[in-house]
Design a protein around this motif. Structure first.
Motif, PDB file in Angstrom:
ATOM      1  N   LYS A   1     -74.102  69.556 169.479  1.00 47.58           N
ATOM      2  CA  LYS A   1     -72.619  69.651 169.971  1.00 47.58           C
ATOM      3  C   LYS A   1     -72.174  68.150 169.868  1.00 47.58           C
ATOM      4  CE  LYS A   1     -70.773  72.371 171.250  1.00 47.58           C
ATOM      5  NZ  LYS A   1     -69.868  73.331 170.747  1.00 47.58           N
ATOM      6  N   LYS A   2     -72.992  67.177 169.969  1.00 44.48           N
ATOM      7  CA  LYS A   2     -72.512  65.897 170.075  1.00 44.48           C
ATOM      8  C   LYS A   2     -72.022  65.660 168.695  1.00 44.48           C
ATOM      9  CE  LYS A   2     -75.219  63.717 173.829  1.00 44.48           C
ATOM     10  NZ  LYS A   2     -76.343  62.864 174.037  1.00 44.48           N
ATOM     11  N   LYS A   3     -72.882  66.212 167.739  1.00 45.93           N
ATOM     12  CA  LYS A   3     -72.712  65.673 166.189  1.00 45.93           C
ATOM     13  C   LYS A   3     -71.633  66.353 165.882  1.00 45.93           C
ATOM     14  CE  LYS A   3     -75.214  66.424 161.861  1.00 45.93           C
ATOM     15  NZ  LYS A   3     -76.331  67.211 161.071  1.00 45.93           N
ATOM     16  N   GLU A   4     -71.192  67.665 166.402  1.00 43.92           N
ATOM     17  CA  GLU A   4     -69.889  68.457 165.740  1.00 43.92           C
ATOM     18  C   GLU A   4     -68.770  67.418 166.456  1.00 43.92           C
ATOM     19  OE1 GLU A   4     -67.779  72.501 167.438  1.00 43.92           O
ATOM     20  OE2 GLU A   4     -69.999  72.410 167.461  1.00 43.92           O
ATOM     21  N   LEU A   5     -68.933  67.196 167.723  1.00 40.63           N
ATOM     22  CA  LEU A   5     -67.606  66.509 168.652  1.00 40.63           C
ATOM     23  C   LEU A   5     -67.312  65.148 168.101  1.00 40.63           C
ATOM     24  CD1 LEU A   5     -68.072  68.103 171.995  1.00 40.63           C
ATOM     25  CD2 LEU A   5     -66.325  68.760 170.552  1.00 40.63           C
ATOM     26  N   MET A   6     -68.411  64.658 167.487  1.00 46.79           N
ATOM     27  CA  MET A   6     -68.137  62.993 167.128  1.00 46.79           C
ATOM     28  C   MET A   6     -67.878  62.970 165.808  1.00 46.79           C
ATOM     29  SD  MET A   6     -68.358  61.106 169.528  1.00 46.79           S
ATOM     30  CE  MET A   6     -69.078  61.158 171.364  1.00 46.79           C
ATOM     31  N   LYS A   7     -67.846  63.954 165.035  1.00 45.54           N
ATOM     32  CA  LYS A   7     -67.748  64.218 163.641  1.00 45.54           C
ATOM     33  C   LYS A   7     -66.290  63.647 163.094  1.00 45.54           C
ATOM     34  CE  LYS A   7     -67.524  66.743 159.384  1.00 45.54           C
ATOM     35  NZ  LYS A   7     -67.848  68.047 158.625  1.00 45.54           N
ATOM     36  N   ALA A   8     -65.378  64.148 163.709  1.00 45.70           N
ATOM     37  CA  ALA A   8     -63.820  63.662 163.789  1.00 45.70           C
ATOM     38  C   ALA A   8     -63.674  62.071 163.777  1.00 45.70           C
ATOM     39  CB  ALA A   8     -62.875  64.854 164.364  1.00 45.70           C
ATOM     40  N   PRO A   9     -63.764  61.783 165.111  1.00 42.96           N
ATOM     41  CA  PRO A   9     -63.652  60.154 165.455  1.00 42.96           C
ATOM     42  C   PRO A   9     -64.381  59.456 164.518  1.00 42.96           C
ATOM     43  CG  PRO A   9     -64.612  61.257 167.298  1.00 42.96           C
ATOM     44  CD  PRO A   9     -64.274  62.518 166.264  1.00 42.96           C
ATOM     45  N   MET A  10     -65.513  59.797 164.084  1.00 39.35           N
ATOM     46  CA  MET A  10     -66.361  58.981 163.297  1.00 39.35           C
ATOM     47  C   MET A  10     -65.843  58.790 161.807  1.00 39.35           C
ATOM     48  SD  MET A  10     -70.168  59.764 164.526  1.00 39.35           S
ATOM     49  CE  MET A  10     -71.251  58.719 163.430  1.00 39.35           C
ATOM     50  N   GLU A  11     -65.413  59.851 161.451  1.00 41.43           N
ATOM     51  CA  GLU A  11     -64.711  59.879 160.082  1.00 41.43           C
ATOM     52  C   GLU A  11     -63.375  59.321 160.158  1.00 41.43           C
ATOM     53  OE1 GLU A  11     -64.321  63.974 159.117  1.00 41.43           O
ATOM     54  OE2 GLU A  11     -66.280  64.118 158.123  1.00 41.43           O
ATOM     55  N   LEU A  12     -62.639  59.384 161.190  1.00 44.33           N
ATOM     56  CA  LEU A  12     -61.493  58.404 161.260  1.00 44.33           C
ATOM     57  C   LEU A  12     -61.636  56.847 161.193  1.00 44.33           C
ATOM     58  CD1 LEU A  12     -59.428  60.217 163.870  1.00 44.33           C
ATOM     59  CD2 LEU A  12     -58.904  60.114 161.653  1.00 44.33           C
ATOM     60  N   VAL A  13     -62.684  56.587 161.851  1.00 46.87           N
ATOM     61  CA  VAL A  13     -63.058  55.099 161.725  1.00 46.87           C
ATOM     62  C   VAL A  13     -63.693  54.728 160.441  1.00 46.87           C
ATOM     63  CG1 VAL A  13     -64.717  53.307 162.687  1.00 46.87           C
ATOM     64  CG2 VAL A  13     -63.447  54.983 164.283  1.00 46.87           C
ATOM     65  N   GLN A  14     -64.464  55.736 159.688  1.00 47.25           N
ATOM     66  CA  GLN A  14     -65.079  55.481 158.638  1.00 47.25           C
ATOM     67  C   GLN A  14     -64.116  55.104 157.390  1.00 47.25           C
ATOM     68  OE1 GLN A  14     -68.556  54.574 157.706  1.00 47.25           O
ATOM     69  NE2 GLN A  14     -67.236  53.869 155.928  1.00 47.25           N
ATOM     70  N   ARG A  15     -62.985  56.064 157.474  1.00 44.67           N
ATOM     71  CA  ARG A  15     -61.889  55.975 156.436  1.00 44.67           C
ATOM     72  C   ARG A  15     -61.102  54.757 156.685  1.00 44.67           C
ATOM     73  NH1 ARG A  15     -61.372  61.586 157.299  1.00 44.67           N
ATOM     74  NH2 ARG A  15     -59.692  61.418 158.882  1.00 44.67           N
ATOM     75  N   ALA A  16     -60.621  54.324 158.068  1.00 44.42           N
ATOM     76  CA  ALA A  16     -60.183  53.136 158.405  1.00 44.42           C
ATOM     77  C   ALA A  16     -60.921  52.027 157.679  1.00 44.42           C
ATOM     78  CB  ALA A  16     -59.828  52.896 159.743  1.00 44.42           C
ATOM     79  N   ILE A  17     -62.286  51.811 157.921  1.00 42.43           N
ATOM     80  CA  ILE A  17     -63.159  50.695 157.506  1.00 42.43           C
ATOM     81  C   ILE A  17     -63.007  50.594 155.913  1.00 42.43           C
ATOM     82  CG2 ILE A  17     -65.317  49.887 157.137  1.00 42.43           C
ATOM     83  CD1 ILE A  17     -65.964  51.158 160.153  1.00 42.43           C
ATOM     84  N   ASP A  18     -62.989  51.576 155.351  1.00 37.16           N
ATOM     85  CA  ASP A  18     -62.986  51.937 153.897  1.00 37.16           C
ATOM     86  C   ASP A  18     -61.721  51.427 153.519  1.00 37.16           C
ATOM     87  OD1 ASP A  18     -65.541  53.075 153.856  1.00 37.16           O
ATOM     88  OD2 ASP A  18     -64.754  54.945 153.574  1.00 37.16           O
ATOM     89  N   LYS A  19     -60.477  51.724 153.973  1.00 36.91           N
ATOM     90  CA  LYS A  19     -59.220  51.248 153.539  1.00 36.91           C
ATOM     91  C   LYS A  19     -58.979  49.633 153.526  1.00 36.91           C
ATOM     92  CE  LYS A  19     -54.336  52.937 153.748  1.00 36.91           C
ATOM     93  NZ  LYS A  19     -53.413  53.673 154.519  1.00 36.91           N
TER      94      LYS A  19
END
Length: 202
Positions: free
Chosen positions: A114-132
């Motif tokens: 459940k943690k993995k599922e719920l944290m996926k979206a915010p973690m992807e947002l941060v990763q995309r921002a870092i990449d950009k």
């Protein structure tokens, strides 16, 4: 493994020829996550599931305790066969409770999933921002100040936390102005993230 990778990356930076100097920076993801509404919402959802599953397990043990007290009160009236049946029933209930506890809170159990599922979206947002930000600022390496390895010293001019927060739509300036009024998560180096994001690198 992370420490070994970090050492290899540092060696690559230090040993690079001057004409091909590598540009690097760092981001305090712990600080960024602490200011993200999406992350806070996910934490709230995780707490709800944790409380629910904890109550389910507690209810199972309360039921077992009641059955044990009933058995003890009636034991003198039971035949040997009846006693064995009751004891087997209690053992089965205890086994089920243990298995359910392991299923929920054990290694890669329901809570982990459940943690993995719920944290996926915010973690992807941060990763995309870092990449950009890394692409925009032409960075060769981007380190995470909140990761396992310890950054003993960080020059604020290499701090790209503000840029990542801006990419996420978070107002870094207002966050800093209120940071002194609320607890701020500590990083691996022991520094307050708010004090390490005062100067933007160019």
């Amino acid at each position: 493994m992370k420490k070994v990778l970090f050492f290899v990356l540092l060696c690559a930076v230090w040993l690079a020829p001057p004409a091909q100097a590598q540009k690097f920076g760092y981001v305090d993801t712990e600080f960024v996550f602490s200011k993200m509404p999406e992350y806070q919402k996910a934490l709230g959802e995780i707490d709800k599931f944790t409380d629910k599953w904890s109550k389910d397990i507690q209810d199972k043990y309360v039921e077992i305790e009641k059955l044990q007290k009933t058995y003890q009160a009636e034991e003198i009236l039971l035949t040997d066969d009846m006693k064995r049946d009751r004891q087997r029933g209690l053992s089965e209930k205890e086994r089920e409770a243990r298995e359910y506890n392991n299923k929920v809170f054990g290694y890669e159990g329901l809570l982990f999933q459940k943690k993995k599922e719920l944290m996926k979206a915010p973690m992807e947002l941060v990763q995309r921002a870092i990449d950009k930000v890394a692409v925009q600022k032409k960075l060769d390496f981007m380190f995470d100040k909140a990761s396992d390895f310890v950054m003993l010293y960080t020059n604020p001019r290499h701090d790209y936390t503000d840029y990542v927060m801006e990419e996420l739509g978070l107002d870094a300036a207002s966050v800093k102005s209120t940071a002194g009024n609320a607890p701020v998560p500590k990083t691996a180096g022991g520094d307050s993230p708010a004090t390490n994001a005062t100067t933007k690198p160019k």
